[in-house]
Design a protein around this motif. Structure first.
Motif, mmCIF file in Angstrom:
data_model
loop_
_atom_site.group_PDB
_atom_site.id
_atom_site.type_symbol
_atom_site.label_atom_id
_atom_site.label_comp_id
_atom_site.label_asym_id
_atom_site.label_seq_id
_atom_site.Cartn_x
_atom_site.Cartn_y
_atom_site.Cartn_z
ATOM 1 N N VAL A 200 32.880 5.617 0.080
ATOM 2 C CA VAL A 200 32.367 6.346 1.176
ATOM 3 C C VAL A 200 33.611 7.115 1.927
ATOM 4 N N LEU A 201 34.470 6.373 1.899
ATOM 5 C CA LEU A 201 35.767 6.785 2.720
ATOM 6 C C LEU A 201 36.357 7.946 2.067
ATOM 7 N N LEU A 202 36.402 7.497 0.724
ATOM 8 C CA LEU A 202 37.064 8.829 -0.171
ATOM 9 C C LEU A 202 36.324 9.912 -0.348
ATOM 10 N N ALA A 203 34.799 9.520 -0.248
ATOM 11 C CA ALA A 203 34.159 11.056 -0.115
ATOM 12 C C ALA A 203 34.237 11.542 1.183
ATOM 13 N N SER A 204 34.878 11.192 2.313
ATOM 14 C CA SER A 204 34.820 11.637 3.591
ATOM 15 C C SER A 204 36.272 12.453 3.570
ATOM 16 N N PRO A 205 36.034 13.402 4.845
ATOM 17 C CA PRO A 205 37.437 13.943 4.841
ATOM 18 C C PRO A 205 38.645 13.097 5.340
ATOM 19 N N VAL A 206 38.645 11.890 5.510
ATOM 20 C CA VAL A 206 39.790 11.210 5.898
ATOM 21 C C VAL A 206 40.990 11.249 4.864
ATOM 22 N N LYS A 207 42.008 11.431 5.297
ATOM 23 C CA LYS A 207 43.129 11.332 4.361
ATOM 24 C C LYS A 207 43.298 9.913 3.795
ATOM 25 N N PRO A 208 43.378 9.939 2.443
ATOM 26 C CA PRO A 208 43.843 8.600 1.801
ATOM 27 C C PRO A 208 44.960 7.715 2.586
ATOM 28 N N GLY B 54 33.753 15.185 -4.895
ATOM 29 C CA GLY B 54 35.225 15.250 -4.694
ATOM 30 C C GLY B 54 35.726 13.783 -5.009
ATOM 31 N N LEU B 55 35.103 12.882 -5.461
ATOM 32 C CA LEU B 55 35.687 11.360 -5.693
ATOM 33 C C LEU B 55 36.549 11.514 -7.284
ATOM 34 N N SER B 56 36.175 12.640 -7.930
ATOM 35 C CA SER B 56 36.719 12.777 -9.394
ATOM 36 C C SER B 56 36.828 14.022 -9.688
ATOM 37 N N ILE B 57 37.874 14.257 -10.698
ATOM 38 C CA ILE B 57 38.168 15.530 -10.847
ATOM 39 C C ILE B 57 37.557 16.073 -12.204
ATOM 40 N N PRO B 58 36.847 17.005 -12.584
ATOM 41 C CA PRO B 58 36.092 17.610 -13.771
ATOM 42 C C PRO B 58 37.344 17.835 -14.661
ATOM 43 N N THR B 59 36.927 17.524 -16.076
ATOM 44 C CA THR B 59 38.050 18.003 -17.227
ATOM 45 C C THR B 59 37.963 19.349 -17.406
ATOM 46 N N SER B 60 36.846 20.040 -17.376
ATOM 47 C CA SER B 60 36.682 21.513 -17.539
ATOM 48 C C SER B 60 35.227 21.957 -16.931
ATOM 49 N N GLY B 61 35.197 23.195 -16.513
ATOM 50 C CA GLY B 61 33.975 23.661 -15.784
ATOM 51 C C GLY B 61 34.159 24.015 -14.414
ATOM 52 N N ASN B 62 33.153 24.652 -13.790
ATOM 53 C CA ASN B 62 33.439 24.709 -12.515
ATOM 54 C C ASN B 62 32.007 24.354 -11.416
ATOM 55 N N ALA B 63 32.362 24.102 -10.206
ATOM 56 C CA ALA B 63 31.039 23.778 -9.326
ATOM 57 C C ALA B 63 31.619 23.969 -8.062
ATOM 58 N N THR B 64 30.533 24.573 -7.345
ATOM 59 C CA THR B 64 30.873 24.927 -5.860
ATOM 60 C C THR B 64 29.869 24.130 -5.150
ATOM 61 N N VAL B 65 30.262 23.344 -3.961
ATOM 62 C CA VAL B 65 29.358 22.573 -3.138
ATOM 63 C C VAL B 65 29.295 23.095 -1.939
ATOM 64 N N ALA B 66 28.423 23.608 -1.245
ATOM 65 C CA ALA B 66 28.318 24.186 -0.012
ATOM 66 C C ALA B 66 29.220 25.400 0.152
ATOM 67 N N THR B 72 39.577 23.036 -6.017
ATOM 68 C CA THR B 72 40.662 23.561 -5.251
ATOM 69 C C THR B 72 40.310 23.330 -3.699
ATOM 70 N N GLN B 73 38.897 23.178 -3.397
ATOM 71 C CA GLN B 73 38.940 23.156 -1.850
ATOM 72 C C GLN B 73 38.339 21.800 -1.560
ATOM 73 N N SER B 74 38.364 20.590 -1.986
ATOM 74 C CA SER B 74 38.021 19.478 -2.027
ATOM 75 C C SER B 74 37.562 19.057 -0.538
ATOM 76 N N GLU B 75 38.812 19.507 0.282
ATOM 77 C CA GLU B 75 38.836 18.914 1.643
ATOM 78 C C GLU B 75 37.509 19.577 2.368
ATOM 79 N N GLN B 76 37.081 20.763 2.191
ATOM 80 C CA GLN B 76 36.043 21.577 2.674
ATOM 81 C C GLN B 76 34.971 21.139 2.420
ATOM 82 N N VAL B 77 34.665 20.727 1.122
ATOM 83 C CA VAL B 77 33.646 20.054 0.495
ATOM 84 C C VAL B 77 33.292 18.867 1.052
ATOM 85 N N LYS B 78 34.259 18.007 1.330
ATOM 86 C CA LYS B 78 34.192 16.570 1.950
ATOM 87 C C LYS B 78 33.670 16.664 3.111
#
Lengths: 361, 247
Positions: A200-208, B54-66, B72-78
């Motif tokens: 849950v933490l890693l899915a949140s915007p907190v920096k690891p 954003g917990l895991s990075i895909p091997t290939s393909g694209n996805a946009t969430v929100a 590339t923008q996992s920070e904003q996704v989260k």
């Protein structure tokens, strides 16, 4: 910045609300210092001596008196003949037999019979007792022998009373910080993985980085409290004279604490369960510290492969440096080597641990 | 009614060594939709969900969430999602209020907003008396409801729920789904995985994964018609019986 403070607060809550762990963290150092300082001692006391002497001459009586006056020995009896020594030792009545020759007054011949089932103890006993005999003879022969007779004069520097607690305190410090920082940090990080909150933490915007620094800070604080406790106990209870620079002792310890925290983080990236983290820390860290750091067994006496291995154990350098600072009272220039090795190891571990942690995301 | 697209997945693939957990899946999810993500154990649904979070990075393909690219923008996704994990996701040794405050703080909410919103939430859940109760002292159903409330507390665009009702009694599950509907009505997209087929019936649309592929994707009614069966359970059985991967 607010989430980071909230995180540190959360970590403190975790620790403070787990009363048992909290107690262990704060009381363990005290108990260890007291046990090693008082109860466990490599000094040998209460050595039972039997005297075997066919006739009670004046010199024999004087030597026996000297032995009895010594706090390490107690004379438990006299045996008429050497044949009974074996039985006295087997029945645990005697540790040493002192066998005087029938013509002791003429030839000054005396034999020590020692129970060597524990060689370390036997050696120490032999030294103690030979010392007493030697002192007696030197005294007696004064004026008879020429003054330039050969003799060794011994002075014990830095620890004149040969107190074993002097030796143990640095060792305990090396052990406790590894236990508290490395084990507790790794267990607490792995707990979050196990319970599922890490996800849950890693899915949140907190920096690891924030997550793990927040984990480390409480244990860092607790370790500093422990450092203060140990130093106070060592000074006031064990009466170890802190001759060296306190500033450098603390700096050195803080480097070591950070190193242990990085080790804990590294362990947490490798294992996936709390039990594994615990055993990993115990076997992977505590045993090497106990056995290979020079805390218990002198490194110089180890086989070469183990000596080489001991070089990679941070506690070895830390303990050596603490001894130099605390007991020998050396200036910081004498521990630069240890200081730099520890600093290097710390940086290395931090880099590896952070790299590993990021890879897991 | 055409909804605004909030999740867009295009040929997403994840390989672990030689094992392809997710094999080139594509789908879209609209705003406010309740999207059921079904599949047998090991079909790849958790992996797919973890990629979208954003917990895991895909091997290939694209996805946009929100609207943000997950690679590339996992920070904003989260920042724009909420996540409730399969395992329990609140801290057992913190109390209700501390958990809410912590997670809301993580998502950057202001302290004052957190305080007022917490009051509203606890009132709505009838939880006011439990404000200072440690989570471990609460029954599981309450915990799950609270975990869901915390996951949507910061008003995310999408909330990902990974088997949220595992081990919860039917009555609480019912209440839980009422909360899900309420959240969906307020415009939060719900992306939910489940093993309960009655819950699949509650979803607007359902995707069923088999062996890393999406074997079927439609509304529960259309799926039942397509396979000429009466329940989602039969649809699921029909699709999964052809699966090669076991648990």
């Amino acid at each position: 910045m607010i989430p980071f403070v909230a995180f540190i607060q959360k970590e403190f809550f975790h620790i403070l609300r787990d009363k048992r762990t909290m107690l262990i963290l704060l009381v363990m150092p005290v108990v260890m210092i007291l046990i090693f300082g008082f109860a466990i001692s490599t000094e040998i006391r209460n050595i039972n001596v039997v005297i075997v002497s066919p006739n009670q001459s004046e010199s024999v009586r004087q030597i026996v008196e000297k032995i009895e006056a010594n706090e390490y020995f107690s004379v438990v009896g006299t045996l008429p003949s050497p044949h009974q020594i074996d039985r006295a030792m087997r029945s645990d009545r005697a540790d040493i037999a002192l066998v005087f020759d029938a013509n002791f007054e003429q030839n000054a011949s005396v034999q020590l019979v020692i129970d060597a089932s524990n060689p370390m103890v036997a050696t120490a006993e032999m030294f103690y007792l030979s010392g007493i005999m030697h002192a007696y003879f030197t005294n007696k022969l004064q004026g008879i022998l020429p003054p330039q007779s050969i003799g060794t004069s011994v002075r014990m520097l830095y620890n004149p009373q040969m107190k074993s607690s002097y030796n143990f305190v640095p060792g305990i410090m090396g052990l406790i910080f590894i236990l508290i920082c490395a084990m507790m940090t790794s267990v607490s990080i792995v707990r979050e993985k196990e319970v599922g909150t890490m996800e849950v933490l890693l899915a949140s915007p907190v920096k690891p980085l924030h997550i793990i620094f927040a984990k480390m800070i409480p244990y860092f604080v607790i370790s500093c409290v422990n450092l203060a406790t140990i130093l106070l106990l060592a000074y006031f209870v064990l009466e170890i004279p802190m001759v060296g620079s306190l500033f450098w002792l603390c700096t050195l310890s803080i480097i070591y604490i950070v190193l242990a925290l990085a080790l804990g983080l590294l362990i947490s990236t490798v294992v996936t369960s709390q039990v594994a983290a615990m055993f990993g820390s115990l076997l992977g860290l505590m045993l090497p510290v106990l056995l290979l750091s020079g805390m218990m067994f002198p490194i110089e006496n180890m086989p070469i492969p183990l000596q080489v291995l001991s070089n990679v154990i941070p506690a070895r350098w830390y303990i050596a440096a603490v001894r130099k600072l605390m007991i020998e009272g050396l200036a910081v220039s004498y521990i630069t080597k240890e200081l730099f090795i520890l600093l290097g190891m710390t940086l290395f571990l931090i880099i590896i641990a952070l790299k590993k942690f990021k890879n897991r995301l | 009614m055409k909804r605004e697209t909030v999740i867009k997945v295009d040929n997403l693939t994840k390989r672990f060594g030689s094992f392809t957990a997710v094999d080139s899946i594509s789908f879209e999810v609209g705003r406010g939709e309740i999207f059921g993500f079904l599949g047998a154990n090991g079909a790849g649904k958790t992996t797919a969900m973890r990629i979208l979070c954003g917990l895991s990075i895909p091997t290939s393909g694209n996805a946009t969430v929100a609207g943000f690219d997950i690679a590339t923008q996992s920070e904003q996704v989260k920042r724009n999602i909420g996540y409730m994990s399969q395992k329990f996701s609140l801290y057992d040794d913190l109390n209700v209020w501390e958990n809410i405050r912590l997670f809301a703080g993580i998502y950057g909410m202001e302290a004052r907003d957190i305080a007022t919103k917490t009051d509203v939430l606890l009132q709505k859940l009838n939880f006011e008396s439990e404000r200072n109760t440690l989570i471990k002292a609460l029954p599981l159903g309450w915990k799950q409801k609270l975990a869901f409330s915390v996951a949507i507390f910061h008003n995310p665009k999408i909330v990902f729920l990974d088997e949220p009702t595992g081990g919860v009694d039917p009555a609480t599950r019912r209440q839980f789904w009422e909360m899900i509907y309420e959240a969906a009505e307020s415009g939060i997209t719900i992306f939910v995985t489940t093993h309960y087929m009655d819950e699949a019936e509650y979803c607007n649309r359902v995707s069923i994964m088999v062996d890393g592929h999406i074997a079927a994707l439609d509304s529960p009614n259309n799926l039942k018609q397509q396979f000429e069966v009466d329940t989602m359970n039969e649809v699921f059985q029909h699709l999964v019986s052809n699966a090669k991967r076991g648990e």
